[in-house]
Design a protein around this motif. Structure first.
Motif, PDB file in Angstrom:
ATOM      1  N   ASP A   1       1.035  -0.508  -0.169  1.00  0.00           N
ATOM      2  CA  ASP A   1       0.213   0.157  -0.085  1.00  0.00           C
ATOM      3  C   ASP A   1       0.759   1.229   0.256  1.00  0.00           C
ATOM      4  OD1 ASP A   1      -2.698   1.919   1.192  1.00  0.00           O
ATOM      5  OD2 ASP A   1      -1.458   2.447   2.605  1.00  0.00           O
ATOM      6  N   PHE A   2       1.752   1.253   1.080  1.00  0.00           N
ATOM      7  CA  PHE A   2       2.959   2.035   0.735  1.00  0.00           C
ATOM      8  C   PHE A   2       3.834   2.760  -0.435  1.00  0.00           C
ATOM      9  CE2 PHE A   2       6.850   4.550   2.704  1.00  0.00           C
ATOM     10  CZ  PHE A   2       5.602   6.002   2.644  1.00  0.00           C
ATOM     11  N   LEU A   3       3.574   1.208  -0.955  1.00  0.00           N
ATOM     12  CA  LEU A   3       4.842   1.240  -2.231  1.00  0.00           C
ATOM     13  C   LEU A   3       4.237   1.836  -3.127  1.00  0.00           C
ATOM     14  CD1 LEU A   3       7.720  -0.509  -3.599  1.00  0.00           C
ATOM     15  CD2 LEU A   3       5.816  -1.986  -3.885  1.00  0.00           C
ATOM     16  N   GLY A   4       2.615   1.489  -3.862  1.00  0.00           N
ATOM     17  CA  GLY A   4       1.991   1.950  -4.517  1.00  0.00           C
ATOM     18  C   GLY A   4       1.442   3.372  -4.403  1.00  0.00           C
ATOM     19  N   LYS A   5       0.870   4.152  -3.226  1.00  0.00           N
ATOM     20  CA  LYS A   5       1.018   5.631  -2.999  1.00  0.00           C
ATOM     21  C   LYS A   5       1.957   6.026  -3.286  1.00  0.00           C
ATOM     22  CE  LYS A   5      -1.893   4.793   0.873  1.00  0.00           C
ATOM     23  NZ  LYS A   5      -2.739   5.009   1.783  1.00  0.00           N
TER      24      LYS A   5
ATOM     25  N   GLU B   1      -5.473 -11.046  -2.649  1.00  0.00           N
ATOM     26  CA  GLU B   1      -4.464 -10.083  -1.651  1.00  0.00           C
ATOM     27  C   GLU B   1      -3.903  -8.944  -2.185  1.00  0.00           C
ATOM     28  OE1 GLU B   1      -5.283 -11.076   2.794  1.00  0.00           O
ATOM     29  OE2 GLU B   1      -5.673 -13.464   2.117  1.00  0.00           O
ATOM     30  N   TYR B   2      -2.329  -9.631  -1.901  1.00  0.00           N
ATOM     31  CA  TYR B   2      -1.213  -8.972  -2.138  1.00  0.00           C
ATOM     32  C   TYR B   2      -1.841  -7.798  -3.932  1.00  0.00           C
ATOM     33  CZ  TYR B   2       1.119 -11.562   0.881  1.00  0.00           C
ATOM     34  OH  TYR B   2       1.768 -12.772   1.763  1.00  0.00           O
ATOM     35  N   TYR B   3      -2.512  -8.618  -4.625  1.00  0.00           N
ATOM     36  CA  TYR B   3      -2.842  -7.679  -5.319  1.00  0.00           C
ATOM     37  C   TYR B   3      -3.729  -6.673  -4.928  1.00  0.00           C
ATOM     38  CZ  TYR B   3      -4.650  -6.144 -10.408  1.00  0.00           C
ATOM     39  OH  TYR B   3      -4.625  -5.601 -11.434  1.00  0.00           O
ATOM     40  N   ASP B   4      -4.527  -6.822  -4.570  1.00  0.00           N
ATOM     41  CA  ASP B   4      -5.276  -5.599  -4.442  1.00  0.00           C
ATOM     42  C   ASP B   4      -5.220  -4.860  -3.124  1.00  0.00           C
ATOM     43  OD1 ASP B   4      -7.385  -7.058  -5.655  1.00  0.00           O
ATOM     44  OD2 ASP B   4      -8.351  -8.188  -3.969  1.00  0.00           O
ATOM     45  N   ALA B   5      -4.212  -4.843  -2.949  1.00  0.00           N
ATOM     46  CA  ALA B   5      -3.343  -4.171  -1.604  1.00  0.00           C
ATOM     47  C   ALA B   5      -2.973  -3.275  -2.073  1.00  0.00           C
ATOM     48  CB  ALA B   5      -2.677  -5.217  -0.120  1.00  0.00           C
ATOM     49  N   LEU B   6      -2.038  -3.334  -3.054  1.00  0.00           N
ATOM     50  CA  LEU B   6      -1.452  -2.750  -4.657  1.00  0.00           C
ATOM     51  C   LEU B   6      -2.117  -1.813  -5.558  1.00  0.00           C
ATOM     52  CD1 LEU B   6       1.597  -1.160  -5.025  1.00  0.00           C
ATOM     53  CD2 LEU B   6       1.799  -3.524  -6.691  1.00  0.00           C
ATOM     54  N   LYS B   7      -2.780  -2.634  -6.362  1.00  0.00           N
ATOM     55  CA  LYS B   7      -3.422  -2.237  -7.157  1.00  0.00           C
ATOM     56  C   LYS B   7      -4.954  -1.699  -6.278  1.00  0.00           C
ATOM     57  CE  LYS B   7      -4.637  -2.159 -12.148  1.00  0.00           C
ATOM     58  NZ  LYS B   7      -3.531  -2.886 -13.559  1.00  0.00           N
ATOM     59  N   ASN B   8      -5.074  -0.441  -6.793  1.00  0.00           N
ATOM     60  CA  ASN B   8      -6.435  -0.111  -5.883  1.00  0.00           C
ATOM     61  C   ASN B   8      -6.268   1.805  -5.834  1.00  0.00           C
ATOM     62  OD1 ASN B   8      -6.202   0.793  -3.105  1.00  0.00           O
ATOM     63  ND2 ASN B   8      -5.327  -0.719  -3.115  1.00  0.00           N
ATOM     64  N   GLN B   9      -7.671   1.923  -5.357  1.00  0.00           N
ATOM     65  CA  GLN B   9      -8.493   3.802  -6.513  1.00  0.00           C
ATOM     66  C   GLN B   9      -7.082   4.250  -5.076  1.00  0.00           C
ATOM     67  OE1 GLN B   9     -11.670   5.683  -5.565  1.00  0.00           O
ATOM     68  NE2 GLN B   9     -12.471   3.577  -4.270  1.00  0.00           N
ATOM     69  N   TYR B  10      -6.930   3.694  -3.906  1.00  0.00           N
ATOM     70  CA  TYR B  10      -6.446   4.729  -2.619  1.00  0.00           C
ATOM     71  C   TYR B  10      -4.657   4.514  -3.224  1.00  0.00           C
ATOM     72  CZ  TYR B  10     -11.253   4.978  -1.249  1.00  0.00           C
ATOM     73  OH  TYR B  10     -12.497   5.280  -0.709  1.00  0.00           O
TER      74      TYR B  10
END
Length: 316
Positions: A182-186, A230-239
């Motif tokens: 999540d932090f990586l994606g942001k 679960e890992y995919y959804d943690a990274l690829k989402n609108q937030y």
């Protein structure tokens, strides 16, 4: 942060859009058909001494004409080596790099860490602490990746970055890894020179070892799919990061036992087409090795229902 204080970050112009996938065809940031030709490139921290918190980014100690380790050129010399290597990779015809500069999971301390070494060859670790958003080691690591992606882009090279190496099937890693993704994606969601993420690199190695040693339960294919989702959804989402494509590095036919690329929640697959080592069969004959890679490529082309790129290849 020695390296970043010494080198001013100057952002190079980014493409107008992100790398996209339409059907089975990739498109670059300029809307042109894109055929990823990927070179893996190993990086690690060089520490001033051990133990030390003073470090900078350097290419792998295995690189160089004399294989003498870090060559003791300091952070400016290390920077120049990386820039020269990126230029050379581009002149060889590649259009992407994947920096092998990836945190690993320490099941004992239940933390992520980066490996590095001193110029004299002493190994040292830098640990990531939670919360990641306020941990200087994580922020330093992201700053190094920012610099690398930017400099690769200056050579017109896109980048794929890994999530975490190591056994993220460890139940104790589930929540920390999802928080890290999540932090990586942001952090990287707006970087258009970043093309892809690899969120689970060659997972079957870890699962196979775990099964043999009895360290963890051997998951079913369904559980493996749920884990990846679960890992995919943690990274690829609108937030977090809605913009970049996600993959996982796999070992071709071996992975179908658990990590079947045809049913995993990833945007594309990236098989690793190594020639394998059959000494008894062919005494490592180069022609036979090449034929095995070509045979694997043919099998993937005929068998994989989703888009794919060649994530790694080589001759062991």
């Amino acid at each position: 942060l020695v390296f970043m204080m010494a080198v001013q970050l100057i952002a190079f112009a980014q493409p107008p859009d992100f790398v996209q996938l339409r059907g089975r065809q990739f498109y670059d940031g300029y809307g042109q058909p894109f055929y990823p030709l990927l070179m893996n490139y190993s990086l690690e921290y060089q520490y001033e001494n051990a133990p030390s918190t003073t470090h900078w980014l350097d290419r792998s100690w295995e690189y160089g004409t004399d294989n003498d380790g870090f060559e003791n050129t300091g952070y400016l010399g290390a920077q120049l080596d990386i820039l020269n290597d990126l230029h050379h990779i581009k002149t060889m015809g590649f259009n992407m790099v994947r920096p092998d500069f990836t945190p690993e999971w320490d099941a004992v301390s239940q933390r992520f860490y980066l490996k590095g070494r001193t110029s004299s060859g002493v190994d040292q670790r830098t640990y990531f602490e939670q919360p990641f958003i306020s941990n200087q080691n994580v922020l330093d690591y992201f700053a190094y990746l920012d610099w690398f992606i930017d400099r690769a882009g200056a050579e017109n090279l896109y980048t794929m970055i890994n999530g975490v190496l190591g056994d993220v099937s460890d139940p104790n890693a589930f929540i920390p890894y999802k928080e890290y993704l999540d932090f990586l994606g942001k952090h990287f969601k707006n970087n258009k020179w970043l093309a892809f993420y690899d969120i689970l690199n060659e997972p079957l190695w870890k699962y196979s070892y775990a099964q043999a040693s009895g360290d963890i339960n051997f998951y079913s294919k369904r559980q493996a799919c749920e884990l990846v989702a679960e890992y995919y959804d943690a990274l690829k989402n609108q937030y977090a990061d809605p913009n970049h494509l996600i993959s996982g590095g796999n070992l071709i036919a071996d992975d179908i036992v658990l990590f079947d690329p045809s049913i995993l929640k990833v945007d594309f697959s990236q098989p690793h087409l190594y020639s394998e080592l059959f000494i008894d069969y062919d005494q490592c004959n180069l022609s036979n090795k090449m034929n095995r890679i070509l045979g694997s490529t043919y099998w993937v082309t005929k068998s994989f229902p989703m888009p794919w790129i060649n994530g790694e290849t080589g001759f062991p």
